[in-house]
Write a protein that holds these residues in place. Structure first.
Motif, mmCIF file in Angstrom:
data_model
loop_
_atom_site.group_PDB
_atom_site.id
_atom_site.type_symbol
_atom_site.label_atom_id
_atom_site.label_comp_id
_atom_site.label_asym_id
_atom_site.label_seq_id
_atom_site.Cartn_x
_atom_site.Cartn_y
_atom_site.Cartn_z
ATOM 1 N N SER A 1 71.009 3.621 28.044
ATOM 2 C CA SER A 1 71.922 4.677 28.562
ATOM 3 C C SER A 1 71.528 5.965 27.458
ATOM 4 O O SER A 1 71.608 6.655 28.057
ATOM 5 C CB SER A 1 73.177 4.021 27.579
ATOM 6 N N ASP B 1 71.497 9.993 28.899
ATOM 7 C CA ASP B 1 71.612 10.737 28.180
ATOM 8 C C ASP B 1 70.636 12.210 27.856
ATOM 9 O O ASP B 1 71.103 12.970 28.314
ATOM 10 C CB ASP B 1 72.227 10.568 26.718
ATOM 11 N N ALA C 1 88.403 2.767 21.040
ATOM 12 C CA ALA C 1 87.889 3.603 22.629
ATOM 13 C C ALA C 1 89.015 4.415 23.328
ATOM 14 O O ALA C 1 88.967 4.922 23.519
ATOM 15 C CB ALA C 1 86.633 2.563 23.508
ATOM 16 N N ASP D 1 85.199 11.833 28.847
ATOM 17 C CA ASP D 1 84.207 10.809 28.191
ATOM 18 C C ASP D 1 84.733 9.697 27.634
ATOM 19 O O ASP D 1 84.152 9.327 28.151
ATOM 20 C CB ASP D 1 83.468 12.138 27.291
ATOM 21 N N GLU E 1 85.307 7.534 30.132
ATOM 22 C CA GLU E 1 83.888 6.873 30.734
ATOM 23 C C GLU E 1 83.341 5.441 29.693
ATOM 24 O O GLU E 1 82.608 4.240 29.995
ATOM 25 C CB GLU E 1 83.073 7.885 30.963
ATOM 26 N N ARG E 2 83.512 5.768 28.473
ATOM 27 C CA ARG E 2 82.934 5.250 27.078
ATOM 28 C C ARG E 2 83.767 3.608 27.382
ATOM 29 O O ARG E 2 82.321 2.666 27.151
ATOM 30 C CB ARG E 2 83.524 6.110 26.141
ATOM 31 N N ASN F 1 81.614 1.840 30.307
ATOM 32 C CA ASN F 1 80.810 0.997 29.721
ATOM 33 C C ASN F 1 80.574 0.102 29.046
ATOM 34 O O ASN F 1 79.962 -0.632 28.849
ATOM 35 C CB ASN F 1 80.303 2.054 28.607
#
Lengths: 206, 206, 206
Positions: free
Chosen positions: A84, A88, C85, C189, C192-193, C196
């Motif tokens: 990851s 990035d 998160a 974002d 998305e975290r 992930n």
């Protein structure tokens, strides 16, 4: 905690090295973009965007293989994190290139090329270091040098912004330039995160 | 999973406490900078930059010792993370100070000093909490209070920016001020990350 | 490594699902805010801020329960990370809403509503996925789709900024709009975290 009854899958080292190699391509394309006449920029950014897709695919291949592999050469979360973090770097470089074209910036401050040189050096060092994860050998040189480069890049970045504030009178142009220059600094930070992660992995595995 | 056959190395608590103490120095220097006439600013930022180097060295000493120590008082990745997070606080404070001088900002909005007061309080609370990691005792008070302070700092930050948008007509000055004020908010976020990390460590070790 | 001698506490799945549901509320309130006349904005942002407090409380309940529970359904650090998160998504959405009111922005660019639609879809998909953590089943569809949405949101965001640079001549208004639009991208974002993180948990637990 997984028992190591079977030989470890060492393909991950090759996959991480390949992914890191895409960042070398990305950084070169960025350097090419800076020197290119405006008519050629679209084509270069298109190549950069393709390189970013290839890196994305390489990252997902690593994730899929992690999913199918029982015994990994080191902690599977660390392989995941490293892939990851390498991705990035590419994302930030691609975004910087894309913004240069999207914002129709004619002329970047000269010292932006120094920022991109730092990125090229970071990408090369990172790509050279990945195969050494296999033996966990001579990695300290790599992360020390990346930290040094990131420090240098950080100082350069601050001075560049201060100089832009002095030189650029058009506030909208200033906002555009600042965002591009900040994104390049973000790419350098991403390379530093990779190096810090390698340092942490080496600590754990040593 | 490491067996605890030998006495744990407790030096790490002292090293983290020392590192946290550097942040107290950094926050004090920032407060001093805000009140100083322009002629003295360079000297104060120089001291701040030296404090940042000392904190960097302290962080790397922790990393090196982690590398040489078989039995750590808690998870070695957590010690690594905590040291990095403490170092992030200093980095943001040093960058804020540096930008004030680099951008040649004459006058900061009055309420910036409130932001720096929040940082000073965060730094003190963090430095007081580090030695309590030894017993994992009375740490909840610390992380609750840091979260409260960060919330207060966040509200202050948003209002400060909104007020700057109302009061400052020069867009370039506005960009400079905004970046400084944002960097101070980033320092507060970094102190919150330290507190969240301590909370997570306490959860695991309890 | 904890032995599983007692039945695992499965309440965590419900708590994470509840927390994710608050993000659905938050995203809806943001959509409502965009369509509302200026006189109703304060009331909607007030509701958004209340939703953010409720999500904060839900997050802290998870942390407290983690603290009191010996056997968790999966790694306790991962539950901790997932809760944080999910909370980050709400924080970014609340901040975007708050800035719209604080900065007294009359008119947002039309395509901001597309950004908020992406957030609504992300929030819904995330809330639907949380209960599936129980069986670790059919989660790949979720994280693949979130990644696709975030990519789409990212492209939209870049074009929106470029267009604003073309259309908006007032640099101060441009700074305000840019910050709001960037904060919405930050929320995407954050979703998305979460995805992930779910992917990494699924890798580990499978």
């Amino acid at each position: 905690m997984r028992l190591r009854l079977t030989p470890r899958d060492t393909t991950f080292f090759d996959m991480l090295a390949t992914l890191a190699q895409h960042n070398v391509t990305g950084a070169s394309l960025l350097a090419e973009l800076l020197g290119a006449p405006r008519s050629e920029r679209d084509a270069i950014v298109h190549k950069l965007s393709e390189a970013e897709h290839v890196a994305d695919d390489a990252t997902h291949s690593i994730m899929r293989r992690l999913n199918q592999t029982f015994v990994t050469p080191f902690d599977r979360n660390d392989i995941y994190g490293l892939a990851s973090a390498l991705d990035d770097c590419m994302d930030a470089m691609e975004e910087a290139g894309d913004l240069i074209v999207l914002y129709k910036v004619d002329q970047l401050p000269l010292r932006v090329s120094e920022q991109v040189q730092v990125l090229q050096r970071c990408a090369e060092l990172t790509a050279e270091a990945m195969p050494r994860l296999r033996s966990m050998d001579q990695l300290a040189d790599y992360w020390v040098e990346i930290n040094r480069l990131e420090n240098q890049g950080d100082k350069l970045h601050r001075k560049l912004i201060a100089q832009m504030f002095d030189d650029t009178t058009d506030p909208v142009l200033l906002m555009k330039l600042k965002e591009i220059v900040d994104m390049l600094e973000e790419a350098a930070d991403a390379f530093e995160r990779v190096a810090n992660m390698v340092e942490a992995i080496a600590l754990k595995e040593s």
